[in-house]
Design an enzyme around this catalytic site. Structure first.
Site, PDB file in Angstrom:
ATOM      1  N   GLU A  40      21.848  43.160  34.890  1.00 49.39           N
ATOM      2  CA  GLU A  40      20.688  44.003  35.178  1.00 49.39           C
ATOM      3  C   GLU A  40      19.809  43.245  36.172  1.00 49.39           C
ATOM      4  OE1 GLU A  40      18.203  45.127  31.859  1.00 49.39           O
ATOM      5  OE2 GLU A  40      16.880  46.263  33.191  1.00 49.39           O
ATOM      6  N   ARG A 272      27.904  34.342  23.470  1.00 43.51           N
ATOM      7  CA  ARG A 272      27.180  33.958  24.676  1.00 43.51           C
ATOM      8  C   ARG A 272      27.051  32.435  24.748  1.00 43.51           C
ATOM      9  NH1 ARG A 272      22.086  35.643  26.044  1.00 43.51           N
ATOM     10  NH2 ARG A 272      22.802  37.757  25.777  1.00 43.51           N
ATOM     11  N   LYS A 282      16.225  35.621  30.076  1.00 47.95           N
ATOM     12  CA  LYS A 282      15.530  35.910  31.326  1.00 47.95           C
ATOM     13  C   LYS A 282      14.030  36.019  31.105  1.00 47.95           C
ATOM     14  CE  LYS A 282      18.968  38.907  32.926  1.00 47.95           C
ATOM     15  NZ  LYS A 282      19.351  40.185  33.507  1.00 47.95           N
TER      16      LYS A 282
HETATM   17  P1  ATP Z   1      19.376  37.575  28.819  1.00 49.57           P
HETATM   18  O1  ATP Z   1      19.670  37.955  27.407  1.00 49.57           O
HETATM   19  O2  ATP Z   1      19.619  36.148  29.130  1.00 49.57           O
HETATM   20  O3  ATP Z   1      18.045  38.009  29.280  1.00 49.57           O
HETATM   21  P2  ATP Z   1      20.978  39.779  29.568  1.00 49.57           P
HETATM   22  O4  ATP Z   1      22.093  39.862  28.610  1.00 49.57           O
HETATM   23  O5  ATP Z   1      19.872  40.717  29.404  1.00 49.57           O
HETATM   24  O6  ATP Z   1      20.458  38.294  29.685  1.00 49.57           O
HETATM   25  P3  ATP Z   1      22.372  41.025  31.686  1.00 49.57           P
HETATM   26  O7  ATP Z   1      21.948  41.073  33.099  1.00 49.57           O
HETATM   27  O8  ATP Z   1      22.297  42.268  30.910  1.00 49.57           O
HETATM   28  O9  ATP Z   1      21.490  39.891  31.035  1.00 49.57           O
HETATM   29  O10 ATP Z   1      23.793  40.342  31.537  1.00 49.57           O
HETATM   30  C1  ATP Z   1      24.889  40.658  32.346  1.00 49.57           C
HETATM   31  C2  ATP Z   1      26.146  40.218  31.667  1.00 49.57           C
HETATM   32  O11 ATP Z   1      26.116  38.826  31.419  1.00 49.57           O
HETATM   33  C3  ATP Z   1      26.333  40.903  30.333  1.00 49.57           C
HETATM   34  O12 ATP Z   1      27.664  41.309  30.227  1.00 49.57           O
HETATM   35  C4  ATP Z   1      26.002  39.841  29.337  1.00 49.57           C
HETATM   36  O13 ATP Z   1      26.723  40.046  28.151  1.00 49.57           O
HETATM   37  C5  ATP Z   1      26.392  38.563  30.068  1.00 49.57           C
HETATM   38  N1  ATP Z   1      25.579  37.448  29.614  1.00 49.57           N
HETATM   39  C6  ATP Z   1      24.234  37.384  29.554  1.00 49.57           C
HETATM   40  N2  ATP Z   1      23.820  36.224  29.032  1.00 49.57           N
HETATM   41  C7  ATP Z   1      24.935  35.509  28.745  1.00 49.57           C
HETATM   42  C8  ATP Z   1      25.188  34.219  28.176  1.00 49.57           C
HETATM   43  N3  ATP Z   1      24.189  33.418  27.779  1.00 49.57           N
HETATM   44  N4  ATP Z   1      26.473  33.827  28.029  1.00 49.57           N
HETATM   45  C9  ATP Z   1      27.482  34.614  28.427  1.00 49.57           C
HETATM   46  N5  ATP Z   1      27.320  35.833  28.975  1.00 49.57           N
HETATM   47  C10 ATP Z   1      26.068  36.289  29.129  1.00 49.57           C
HETATM   48 MG    MG Z   2      20.916  42.841  29.093  1.00 50.14          MG
END
Ligand code: ATP
Ligand code: MG
Length: 567
Positions: A40, A272, A282
């Site tokens: 995102e 994760r 984030k």
């Molecule tokens: P955050 O929780 O850190 O704010 P998010 O999951 O909201 O991150 P997205 O932009 O939605 O961030 O993530 C894009 C992709 O990256 C998704 O498929 C998510 O599952 C994966 N992802 C996000 N954080 C991690 C992580 N710490 N380890 C592995 N994959 C991740």
């Molecule tokens: Mg997300």
């Protein structure tokens, strides 16, 4: 050297997701494996995303498939074109060259956008309404939460298809204020899984979208848009992190209730990445940026891909790390030393060795005449013969590291001391004859003599002394700003208790003016350097006529040593 190919090709990692994919390939379940990485654009990518990128693109590569980079841009209020661009730059840096060569893909140049499917997603919503599987609900957000928590049906649940169609069309046309109505799926009001309790599919939100402008005032929710974007792109394996496991029944419900003609995608979840001594969400990274606790998203102390890049880590090192940590179903904290090991291993192989003095102490070699300059041979990289040699100037006045001299040395101090001898790397053995101090007792210079028969590599150089130190010629040295970065937090789990900001490391950055050997005047951003006996360094992106070097990482794990001492 084709490092890029080497680190992603062999040996292919194995884990439970790859096992599933391999099974599907064996049974020819799909004509082609198709994955995606769907960030995102509401912040910069971090090292957790790097794990996901390497997993999704790696699987595509290993199984002859395709992987899409897709901006999951359904929430315009939090998203911005700055983030779209940073995501493209970061993905391109991490896997761009590799993906182009190995997959024939330029993912960062041609990303997909969930917003490209808004028309189709809208039509899917209409189709659900027509089947009596979605309804327009007028409850306030608070009431909706309350009803869902209680497992109670919304009073609007039994609206007729005609009324729902009419209201949904008018939602789209902008007839109702933001937040006044939503579209909800009609599933099970008291399902044990809360995500099935008539979840929201669409909301009204007047916000300018970075891709679609003001075309829409209704936006699909993540759960609705995601599975349908996967379907529309022909994704076979939709791989995400464990917190989405509870959403999977909804993912399947939406796809299964739309009578879709093509093969449906399936969702798989993995743990994760959580890394010690940092925070990863984030939201928290945004807070560090907004409160100016760091200089920006790409501050070299940040766990963002752009921060890690700026610090001087190579994409190969980051990819090796992502591969080495493996893919599991168990959430845990990865020790930051695993990342640091991958970085050191990579930099040890590729770095050009250079002499630099961070905290200079002047020494005068009294038996070398003023104006005398001698060019000495220095090895560029003992790990790589092809890197060759260079010349370094030696003269009467030199700088050595202040730490490398002790007036009252502890036992087993093999560096320079009054009356003691030490070898200057690539040069001569010197002896300290005199310590010169100013009125306040501060050491201003050392007066030494060189054993002119002891030149490194010379015919009579056989004599050995215990210590070897680095140095630069004072008249030839170039000044540079060096930024010594360290871990941003002082504890392995900064967000385990209370406010994570209380654990910020007050010593995470120290700035010095260093003296460098003259060849570093021509340092390039693409090259990595080891300042001998000190650390690995890379040019900062802001380096220009005034050189700026970032310390990527120390030569050894000083944190482990400290921890050992403490225990
Ligand atoms: P955050 O929780 O850190 O704010 P998010 O999951 O909201 O991150 P997205 O932009 O939605 O961030 O993530 C894009 C992709 O990256 C998704 O498929 C998510 O599952 C994966 N992802 C996000 N954080 C991690 C992580 N710490 N380890 C592995 N994959 C991740
Ligand atoms: Mg997300």
């Amino acid at each position: 050297m084709s490092l890029e190919k080497q680190d992603l090709a062999a040996p292919a990692p194995s884990d439970f997701i790859r096992d599933i994919v391999a099974g599907h390939v064996a049974e020819k379940k799909y004509p082609q494996i198709h994955t995606r990485f769907p960030p995102e654009p509401n912040g910069y990518l971090h090292i957790g995303h790097a794990k996901s990128i390497c997993l999704n693109f790696g699987i595509a590569h290993e199984f002859g498939g395709v992987c899409n980079l897709r901006m999951d841009d359904t929430n315009p209020a939090k998203e911005d074109i700055e983030y779209v661009e940073s995501i493209q730059a970061d993905v391109n840096w991490l896997i761009g060259g590799w993906a182009e060569k190995e997959l024939g893909l330029t993912p960062a140049k041609a990303p997909f956008y969930a917003s490209d499917y808004f028309d189709q997603i809208y039509e899917f919503a209409v189709a659900l309404i027509k089947k009596g599987k979605a309804f327009v609900c007028d409850l306030t957000p608070d009431q909706t939460d309350e009803y869902r928590r209680a497992g109670k049906a919304s009073p609007f649940r039994d609206r007729s298809v005609e009324e729902n169609l009419d209201l949904f069309t008018r939602m789209k046309a902008g007839e109702f204020p933001d937040g006044s109505r939503v579209l909800r799926a009609k599933i099970i009001v008291d399902a044990p899984n809360i995500w099935l309790r008539d979840p929201l599919l669409y909301r009204i939100k007047r916000a300018d979208h970075h891709q679609t402008g003001d075309k829409w005032c209704i936006y699909p929710m993540y759960d609705f848009a995601h599975c349908l974007s996967d379907y529309l792109e022909g994704i076979t394996h939709s791989i995400c992190t464990l917190e989405f496991e509870v959403h999977r029944p909804l993912y399947d419900w939406i796809l299964e209730n739309l009578d879709l003609p093509k093969t449906l995608p399936h969702q798989y979840e993995f743990a994760r990445l959580s890394l010690g001594y940092t925070v990863m969400s984030k939201r928290k990274l945004m807070q560090l940026v907004e409160e100016k606790l760091v200089t920006g998203w790409d501050d070299p102390r940040m766990p963002t891909i752009s921060g890690i890049r700026r610090r001087g880590v190579t994409p190969e090192a980051l990819r090796n790390f992502a591969y080495n940590i493996g893919i599991t179903k168990y959430n845990g904290i990865t020790d930051v030393s695993v990342l640091e090991h991958a970085i050191r291993e990579d930099l040890n192989k590729r770095s050009l060795r250079r002499l630099a003095v961070l905290r200079p102490l002047k020494i005068v070699i009294t038996n070398v005449p003023a104006g005398h300059v001698e060019e000495l041979d220095a090895v560029n990289n003992p790990e790589d013969e092809t890197a060759g040699k260079r010349k370094i100037p030696f003269s009467r006045e030199l700088f050595i590291e202040r730490d490398d001299f002790q007036e009252v040395p502890p036992p087993k101090f093999f560096r320079l001391k009054p009356g003691g001898e030490v070898r200057l790397k690539y040069a001569y053995i010197i002896k300290c004859d005199e310590v010169v101090k100013d009125a306040s007792g501060h050491i201003t210079e050392l007066r030494c003599t060189a054993d002119l028969d002891s030149k490194t590599g010379g015919a009579t150089s056989a004599r050995k002394v215990k210590g070897t130190i680095h140095w630069v010629s004072a008249a030839h040295a170039v000044d540079a700003e060096v930024r010594l970065y360290d871990r941003l937090f002082t504890v392995p789990e900064p967000d385990a208790d209370g406010d994570f900001r209380q654990h910020l490391n007050p010593h995470s950055l120290e700035v010095l003016t260093a003296k460098l050997e003259p060849s570093l005047k021509d340092a390039t951003a693409a090259t990595r350097y080891q300042f001998e006996r000190l650390a690995y360094f890379a040019l900062d992106k802001d380096s220009g006529n005034n050189l700026i070097f970032n310390r990527t990482i120390t030569l050894k794990d000083t944190w482990a040593k400290e921890a050992h001492k403490a225990s």
